[in-house]
Design an enzyme around this catalytic site. Sequence first.
Site, PDB file in Angstrom:
ATOM      1  N   HIS A  13      -3.594  -5.700   0.941  1.00 20.23           N
ATOM      2  CA  HIS A  13      -3.016  -5.940   2.270  1.00 20.23           C
ATOM      3  C   HIS A  13      -3.053  -7.419   2.637  1.00 20.23           C
ATOM      4  O   HIS A  13      -3.944  -7.854   3.384  1.00 20.23           O
ATOM      5  CB  HIS A  13      -3.802  -5.148   3.322  1.00 20.23           C
ATOM      6  CG  HIS A  13      -3.572  -3.681   3.269  1.00 20.23           C
ATOM      7  ND1 HIS A  13      -2.477  -3.073   3.843  1.00 20.23           N
ATOM      8  CD2 HIS A  13      -4.289  -2.688   2.685  1.00 20.23           C
ATOM      9  CE1 HIS A  13      -2.534  -1.769   3.629  1.00 20.23           C
ATOM     10  NE2 HIS A  13      -3.619  -1.503   2.927  1.00 20.23           N
TER      11      HIS A  13
ATOM     12  N   GLU B 282      -1.345  -8.885   4.757  1.00 19.96           N
ATOM     13  CA  GLU B 282      -1.138  -9.029   6.212  1.00 19.96           C
ATOM     14  C   GLU B 282      -2.451  -8.963   6.984  1.00 19.96           C
ATOM     15  O   GLU B 282      -2.501  -9.284   8.169  1.00 19.96           O
ATOM     16  CB  GLU B 282      -0.150  -7.971   6.725  1.00 19.96           C
ATOM     17  CG  GLU B 282      -0.699  -6.561   6.903  1.00 19.96           C
ATOM     18  CD  GLU B 282      -0.752  -5.741   5.607  1.00 19.96           C
ATOM     19  OE1 GLU B 282      -0.649  -6.346   4.526  1.00 19.96           O
ATOM     20  OE2 GLU B 282      -0.933  -4.513   5.700  1.00 19.96           O
TER      21      GLU B 282
ATOM     22  N   CYS C 219       0.834  -1.196   0.000  1.00 16.91           N
ATOM     23  CA  CYS C 219       0.000   0.000   0.000  1.00 16.91           C
ATOM     24  C   CYS C 219       0.874   1.254   0.000  1.00 16.91           C
ATOM     25  O   CYS C 219       1.571   1.506  -0.969  1.00 16.91           O
ATOM     26  CB  CYS C 219      -0.977  -0.052   1.178  1.00 16.91           C
ATOM     27  SG  CYS C 219      -2.381   1.048   0.982  1.00 16.91           S
TER      28      CYS C 219
END
Lengths: 222, 80
Positions: free
Chosen positions: A196, A198, A86
Site C-alpha cells: 500500500h 498510499e 491490494c
Amino acid sequence: MKSAVIVFPGLNRDRDMIAALTKISGTAPQVVWHQDADLPDVDLVVIPGGFSYGDYLRCGAIAARSPIMDKLRERAAQGVKVLGVCNGFQILIEAGLLPGALMRNKSLKFVCREVKLEVVNAATDFTRGYKEGQIIRCPVAHHDGNYFADADTIARLEGNGQVAFRYAEGTNPNGSINDIAGIFNEQKNVLGLMPHPENLIESAHGGSDGRALFSGLLGQAA
Amino acid sequence: MKARVTVTLKNGVLDPQGQAIEGSLKSLGFSGVGAVRQGKVFDLALEGSDEAAARAALTNMCEKLLANTVIENYAIEISN
C-alpha cells in the site's frame, strides 16, 4: 493529471487512496461507483484495496466481472494508466488485465506489517520517481497476496521487465514466486501491487517512501 | 436438471490450506493420510432439459467465473 478511483462494495482503502491522490496531485480524483455506465476522461484509473464482495468465490473475482471493468479494459488498451493496489491488484488479475493468480498467503495468516520492496524496473511512468534497485519501505495488509504463475509466464515477466517490485531483505510476507510484490502488463501502463504505497506518503504515516510512485506518475517532482 | 461443479487446484499449485487440513487430520490421530488438496463444490439448479446445452453453458460458466483456470481445474456432473 486527471485521475479516477473505482469503488466496489466492500472496498475500505478507497478514502486513503483518494486522500493520497488529492494531496500529491492537488486535484481530487473523480470517484466512480461500480454501477456507473462509463469512466470519466482521465489519465489514470485506480482500483484501491479492501474486500470487494466480501472476497466471495475468490478475492476480486466478482468485482472483476462488473460491467465497468469492460470499460476499464477498453481504456487500458488505449494506453490509459491503471493502478490496482491490494484487492485492486487481485481484481486486475481476475479481470485478465494482468497475468497470473494471487493465492492464499503461504502462512495462511492475514499479514499486516511493513515490508521492504526492491524497485526492479524504474523505467516506467509508475516507477520513475525511484531508482532501479532502490529499497523502499511499504506497508502490506492482505490474506491472499501469494503471487503465482506458470514457469513460462514468470520467465516472460522477468524477461520483459514486467516485475515492478520485489519483497526485499527476507521480508516476503506471503510466499510469492520470485518474491514478486507487483507487476506490469506488457505495455507497462497497468500496474498491480499488493503493498500500500498510499499509506506511506507523509510524516504522519511514519515515512513517505510511497509518495514517489504517485508523484512520478502524476508528473511532479518527488 | 441439477448440476454439480467441482473446482480443484491444478497439480503443482501449492495448497497451504490443504496442507493445514492434512496436519490437523494427523494431529487428530487419522493415520494413513498421504496428502490433502481442498477445493470448492457448486450445486446449481438448471431450467430446461437439454443436457448438451446445459453442459455447454456450465463449461462457459466455469471458464468465465466459477474457476480461475490459471490455477484451478473444474469437473461438471449433470443429473435429472
